[in-house]
Design a protein around this motif. Structure first.
Motif, PDB file in Angstrom:
ATOM      1  N   CYS A 121     -68.980   5.039  31.913  1.00 59.70           N
ATOM      2  CA  CYS A 121     -69.634   5.815  30.862  1.00 59.70           C
ATOM      3  C   CYS A 121     -71.044   6.224  31.291  1.00 59.70           C
ATOM      4  CB  CYS A 121     -69.683   5.034  29.554  1.00 59.70           C
ATOM      5  SG  CYS A 121     -70.557   3.475  29.670  1.00 59.70           S
ATOM      6  N   ASN A 122     -71.673   7.085  30.491  1.00 59.16           N
ATOM      7  CA  ASN A 122     -72.993   7.608  30.809  1.00 59.16           C
ATOM      8  C   ASN A 122     -74.049   6.506  30.743  1.00 59.16           C
ATOM      9  OD1 ASN A 122     -75.729   8.869  29.825  1.00 59.16           O
ATOM     10  ND2 ASN A 122     -74.584  10.544  30.789  1.00 59.16           N
ATOM     11  N   PHE A 138     -50.771   4.319  26.342  1.00 59.75           N
ATOM     12  CA  PHE A 138     -51.742   3.938  25.316  1.00 59.75           C
ATOM     13  C   PHE A 138     -53.058   4.697  25.511  1.00 59.75           C
ATOM     14  CE2 PHE A 138     -54.925   1.123  23.374  1.00 59.75           C
ATOM     15  CZ  PHE A 138     -54.332   0.850  22.148  1.00 59.75           C
ATOM     16  N   LYS A 139     -53.506   4.782  26.771  1.00 56.27           N
ATOM     17  CA  LYS A 139     -54.742   5.508  27.074  1.00 56.27           C
ATOM     18  C   LYS A 139     -54.628   6.984  26.695  1.00 56.27           C
ATOM     19  CE  LYS A 139     -56.492   2.731  30.966  1.00 56.27           C
ATOM     20  NZ  LYS A 139     -56.789   2.748  32.424  1.00 56.27           N
ATOM     21  N   LYS A 140     -53.472   7.571  27.011  1.00 55.20           N
ATOM     22  CA  LYS A 140     -53.267   8.994  26.729  1.00 55.20           C
ATOM     23  C   LYS A 140     -53.200   9.250  25.220  1.00 55.20           C
ATOM     24  CE  LYS A 140     -50.741   9.811  31.037  1.00 55.20           C
ATOM     25  NZ  LYS A 140     -49.402  10.075  31.642  1.00 55.20           N
ATOM     26  N   CYS A 163     -60.295  -3.936  25.260  1.00 54.97           N
ATOM     27  CA  CYS A 163     -59.542  -4.569  26.338  1.00 54.97           C
ATOM     28  C   CYS A 163     -58.084  -4.746  25.938  1.00 54.97           C
ATOM     29  CB  CYS A 163     -60.124  -5.950  26.652  1.00 54.97           C
ATOM     30  SG  CYS A 163     -61.756  -5.920  27.373  1.00 54.97           S
ATOM     31  N   VAL A 164     -57.203  -4.654  26.919  1.00 55.95           N
ATOM     32  CA  VAL A 164     -55.784  -4.938  26.703  1.00 55.95           C
ATOM     33  C   VAL A 164     -55.332  -5.924  27.772  1.00 55.95           C
ATOM     34  CG1 VAL A 164     -53.452  -4.013  26.692  1.00 55.95           C
ATOM     35  CG2 VAL A 164     -55.292  -2.711  25.637  1.00 55.95           C
ATOM     36  N   PRO A 176     -59.715   6.721  28.140  1.00 59.05           N
ATOM     37  CA  PRO A 176     -59.686   6.686  29.615  1.00 59.05           C
ATOM     38  C   PRO A 176     -60.419   5.490  30.213  1.00 59.05           C
ATOM     39  CG  PRO A 176     -61.239   8.331  28.826  1.00 59.05           C
ATOM     40  CD  PRO A 176     -60.482   7.865  27.627  1.00 59.05           C
ATOM     41  N   ASN A 177     -61.401   4.904  29.472  1.00 58.37           N
ATOM     42  CA  ASN A 177     -62.196   3.791  29.995  1.00 58.37           C
ATOM     43  C   ASN A 177     -61.697   2.421  29.527  1.00 58.37           C
ATOM     44  OD1 ASN A 177     -63.881   5.749  31.133  1.00 58.37           O
ATOM     45  ND2 ASN A 177     -65.159   5.844  29.302  1.00 58.37           N
TER      46      ASN A 177
END
Length: 302
Positions: free
Chosen positions: A259-260, A21-23, A1-2, A28-29
């Motif tokens: 997510c899966n 930050f995600k990249k 978490c951010v 991505p999640n």
């Protein structure tokens, strides 16, 4: 978490910190949310014209006493002569939200002395002759103190986000109770308003409506500002105590985490049945060492 303050440089879709930050770290999640303390401060400033007018008068009175050195000396001398419990009023600082509660509480405590001082100095505030005004001031004292208590409880070391969220959600429930009580003219949770009634000042229908409308606005503000936190409530429980999380909530978690489902379900069952980890968790939780626990959790569960 951010956690962010919600400004464009943090949350911008292309060049905001979260996006970059995600990249960079291929997350991505990643879950993000607005700073809880900042949101609480913003929610606490729900607008109500009548109560804002009361606060404006309070600030004017305090400034009249404190801004001029002669007035200030005379007022302190008067308090000393009267043997008052307090020896001064407190200046209001709009930057510091907690100062508002202290200013209101002190002015209400010194209400008789202040009326006498203003009368001696030929300073007229017609509102002070209105019982309804004192009733609204008393309510402001009480609700501001409750908001300040919440703010203080949200601060401090080792205060994990799930515990902070629980305190916010609990406060929302309390606000609903306060709203119902005011509509029924029950004052159990408003000690300063009770003092007013003991002085012979009864809460009028008009004031009930003003207070009720303010509490409604406050409830709406909290619900609106903590929508993102409410959406990840189950995820927060996963951090606080995964052994209290039911397997039936895995579908919801998978959706929030993007997510899966099958993989998350298998990992979660394995995790819950890891007795060694459970023992370590209980030891760490005693000292509120949640970060230390998750640092030692095997990578296969992360």
């Amino acid at each position: 978490c951010v956690c962010t303050d919600g400004c464009p440089s943090m949350t911008g879709f292309e060049n905001g910190f979260i996006s970059l930050f995600k990249k960079k770290y291929n997350l991505p999640n990643l879950i993000t949310f607005h700073c809880i303390i900042h949101q609480e401060n913003l929610a606490a400033r729900a607008v109500n014209p009548e109560l804002e007018a009361v606060m404006k008068t309070v600030i004017n009175i305090v400034n009249f006493i404190r801004a001029r050195e002669l007035n200030h000396r005379r007022f302190k001398s008067l308090l000393q002569e009267l043997g008052s419990e307090h020896n001064d009023v407190i200046l209001h600082t709009s930057v510091r939200w907690l100062s508002r509660g202290k200013v209101l509480e002190r002015l209400f405590s010194l209400r008789n002395e202040i009326i006498l001082f203003l009368d001696q100095n030929n300073k007229v505030y017609p509102e002070l002759q209105n019982d309804g005004w004192w009733c609204l001031l008393a309510f402001l004292c009480d609700i501001t103190e409750k908001l300040n208590n919440l703010n203080r409880n949200l601060q401090g070391e080792n205060n994990i986000v799930s515990n902070m969220a629980n305190k916010v959600f609990a406060f929302e429930e309390k606000l609903s109770i306060y709203h119902t009580e005011i509509q029924n003219k029950q004052l159990h949770n408003f000690p300063t308003v009770i003092k007013c009634t003991e002085d012979g000042i009864n809460i009028s229908e008009e004031n009930c409506t003003i207070i009720s409308n303010f509490l409604t606005a406050l409830i709406n503000e909290f619900q609106k500002r903590f929508q993102d936190l409410r959406k990840i409530k189950k995820c927060l429980l996963l951090i606080e105590n995964p052994w209290h999380l039911e397997t039936t909530t895995i579908t919801e978690l998978a959706s929030v985490l993007s997510c899966n489902h099958a993989e998350l379900f298998d990992e979660f069952i394995d995790f819950k049945n890891d007795t060694n980890l459970e023992v370590v968790f209980k030891e760490k939780r005693e000292n509120r060492e949640y970060v230390e626990f998750w640092n030692i959790v095997p990578q296969k569960y992360k």
